[in-house]
Design a protein around this motif. Structure first.
Motif, short mmCIF file in Angstrom:
data_model
loop_
_atom_site.label_atom_id
_atom_site.label_comp_id
_atom_site.label_asym_id
_atom_site.label_seq_id
_atom_site.Cartn_x
_atom_site.Cartn_y
_atom_site.Cartn_z
N SER A 151 -5.37 23.67 38.18
CA SER A 151 -6.72 23.14 38.25
C SER A 151 -7.32 22.93 36.86
N GLU A 286 -10.60 25.83 43.54
CA GLU A 286 -10.46 24.65 42.69
C GLU A 286 -11.40 23.52 43.07
N PHE A 287 -12.42 23.79 43.89
CA PHE A 287 -13.37 22.76 44.28
C PHE A 287 -14.34 22.47 43.15
N SER A 401 -2.81 20.37 45.74
CA SER A 401 -4.21 20.50 46.19
C SER A 401 -5.20 20.44 45.03
N TRP A 404 -4.81 16.76 42.99
CA TRP A 404 -5.33 15.55 43.60
C TRP A 404 -6.80 15.69 43.99
N LEU A 405 -7.22 16.90 44.33
CA LEU A 405 -8.62 17.10 44.66
C LEU A 405 -9.52 16.76 43.48
N ASN A 406 -9.16 17.24 42.30
CA ASN A 406 -9.99 16.98 41.12
C ASN A 406 -9.86 15.56 40.62
N CYS A 408 -9.18 12.85 42.49
CA CYS A 408 -9.90 11.98 43.43
C CYS A 408 -11.41 12.13 43.27
N TYR A 409 -11.86 13.36 43.06
CA TYR A 409 -13.29 13.59 42.86
C TYR A 409 -13.78 12.85 41.61
#
Length: 592
Positions: A151, A286-287, A401, A404-406, A408-409
């Protein structure tokens, strides 16, 4: 059709066909490249520090185009007054990007090439170090993926655009390998520690400070082992000396400048460093966090917590690698706690406010947990094919996770905000990186109000041009006495001036004014002439460049010699084994 069975069968066939030595590095490279597919989109999402670092790259390109090397001054920054990026921020690893820009590639595309190379270097740095410790390609793959698809690394690359810190990432594993060799294995391989710290020195100042503190704490943790074998202490000192030899051309330059003037060292505008400590529940999640009083990055990733907990499933072993694995996990946990309110940032550790943000400890925490976690997985799978396969999928899903989460955000947010960076335009205040390393008392708004104005005492007819970035050519006439002229250049130690008049060429005095600008002296015996002022560097800078260059050449030569000797030794060992086998075969035939 059972998709799981098909994938497992395909995995097993591919692994058998390629062998682990090829399969795992290839898979790691494919995943890393696939993770960078968003770079195919035009431009880049505007990261926190992107403008400043593109300002550095732009200045390096302009300097190289005009024959300036190394480029110490960002000549176009602060309305032409200049900002000494190259003196205080290590530019060593950015020159290939600048060269691509000089060759005609746009800076954005050159930066994207840099990101691709950096991500691969980071992955295979962790892979190589884990392989040297664990001698298992699955363990090496796990370390590379945990470290790269982490992350904090993806936040540094895409959200913060923290070029210095993300360039430092690949060197942390080599520092840890150097400590392992010195403390547990072959102390003569202390050069790994030196190479790691030299790379860190040439990447990011604050990462160097943090890892120096972590290394000191680890050496104190191992003090009994070191004291029992003083040669290992000598190896640590040897690594320190080699680090200075290899990176002294930057370190000495930095220290020389710091001794020459008083500079601004922190750009945290309000509050204290404790305000930016991370709440404990957010250390792993990691949000991306929004609507916080002070921005903090997402946690380092749940997958690292998962592999950390696997250590509870077995008892510790007695081998050096197992002891080092547990030390890495402990280091990761402690560094993670240092990012939180667990440590007294308002008290004893307030002196570390120079690092600006406690969450910078995410970097050593990620390094320790990724390498230690990979070695933990090696113990758990223990060569079992089904366990390796199961953990392979868990690692890919768990590491994808946060990555790609970070990504895409960040892309979604910046596309929505229409804040995509496509070209660099100079002239914004952020070129000075929040005022850090400007002489104390210098403010960009004051320089903008003054403009390109010459101040002469006594006043005489003056004019000036800028024939190349960072150089001022001053023309004067009607001078009858010593005249001091203050130029629109921020002063740093190393400026020089050359006077040309009826008596020929000669040097003239350069100093700093009360407003921290470059001041030149026109002597009374020169009625009319031209003075050229530019940053030529100091004698100490030139000396340390030669020392570092010679040290690097000698080190490469010694490495090549050692490699050649090892190759000859291996060939001799193989020849001897073949001769012994042949002799045994001849003996058996004789008996028959």
């Amino acid at each position: 059709m059972n998709i799981v069975s098909v994938l497992a069968s395909y995995h097993d066939r591919l692994l058998e066909r390629l062998s682990p030595a090829r399969f795992y590095p290839l898979l790691l490279a494919v995943l890393c490249v696939a993770g960078l597919l968003p770079l195919l989109m035009p431009g880049l999402p505007m990261g926190h520090d992107m403008y400043y670092h593109f300002s550095r790259l732009h200045a390096m390109c302009e300097g190289l185009r005009h024959g300036v090397f190394p480029v110490m001054i960002n000549a176009s920054a602060l309305q032409g007054y200049g900002y000494a990026s190259g003196l205080f921020y290590p530019d060593f690893f950015l020159y290939p990007v600048a060269l691509l820009g000089v060759c005609g590639m746009s800076l954005v595309n050159a930066y994207k090439v840099f990101l691709i190379v950096l991500v691969l270097a980071n992955a295979f740095s962790a892979y190589a170090v884990a392989w040297k410790i664990g001698r298992d390609h699955f363990v090496a793959f796990a370390a590379g993926l945990l470290y790269t698809w982490s992350s904090y690394f993806v936040v540094d690359v895409f959200l913060r655009a923290a070029v210095g810190e993300m360039t430092a990432f690949p060197f942390f594993p080599w520092i840890l390998l150097g400590l392992y060799e010195i403390v547990y294995r072959d102390w003569r391989k202390f050069y790994y520690l030196a190479l790691g710290f030299a790379g860190l020195t040439l990447s990011h100042n604050l990462s160097l400070v943090i890892m120096a503190l972590v290394t000191a704490a680890l050496l104190a943790f191992w003090h009994v082992r070191l004291l029992c074998e003083p040669r290992r202490i000598a190896a640590v000192l040897g690594a320190v000396l080699l680090t200075w030899l290899l990176s002294g051309f930057y370190l000495v330059t930095l220290l020389e400048q710091m001794a020459s003037n008083t500079f601004i060292l922190s750009n945290v505008a309000t509050g204290s460093i404790a305000d930016r400590a991370v709440a404990f529940p957010r250390l792993f999640l990691e949000f991306p966090f929004m609507k916080l009083e002070h921005w903090i990055p997402p946690g380092i990733g749940v997958i690292l917590l998962v592999v950390l907990c696997q250590r509870l499933r077995f008892r510790g072993g007695d081998s050096n690698a197992q002891h080092f694995r547990d030390a890495l996990l402990l280091m990761g946990v402690v560094c993670l706690l240092c990012a939180s309110h667990f440590v007294p940032w308002e008290g004893a550790l307030r002196t570390l406010a120079v690092i600006q943000f406690p969450w910078r400890f995410y970097l050593p925490a990620t390094a320790g947990l990724a390498l230690g976690g990979a070695l933990t997985l090696g113990t758990i799978v223990n060569g079992t094919a089904s366990a390796r396969r199961r953990w392979l999928w868990l690692l890919i899903v768990g590491c994808a996770s946060p990555w790609w989460l970070n990504i895409c955000y960040q892309y979604a947010a910046k596309i929505h905000e229409k804040n995509i960076f496509r070209t660099f335009t100079p002239g914004v205040k952020q070129e000075a990186s929040g005022l850090v390393y400007l002489p104390k008392g210098v403010l960009p708004e004051d320089l903008a109000e003054r403009g390109e104005k010459l101040l002469a005492v006594p006043e005489i007819p003056l004019s000036f041009t800028r024939p190349r970035p960072g150089m001022i050519e001053l023309t004067y006439e009607g001078n009858r006495s010593d005249c001091e002229v203050e130029l629109p250049l921020v002063w740093y130690k190393g400026f020089g001036a050359e006077l040309k008049d009826q008596r020929g060429k000669r040097t003239t005095q350069v100093s700093s004014s009360s407003r921290h600008c470059v001041t030149v002296l026109i002597p009374e015996d020169s009625g009319a002439g031209v003075i050229r002022v530019w940053y030529r560097g100091t004698a100490l800078q030139r000396l340390t460049r030669w020392v570092s260059l010679i040290s690097a050449i000698v080190m490469v030569g010694l490495w090549w010699q050692q490699r050649s000797r090892r190759k000859v030794s291996d060939q001799q060992a193989v020849a001897q084994a073949e001769a012994e086998a042949l002799a045994e075969a001849d003996g058996g035939n004789t008996q028959a």
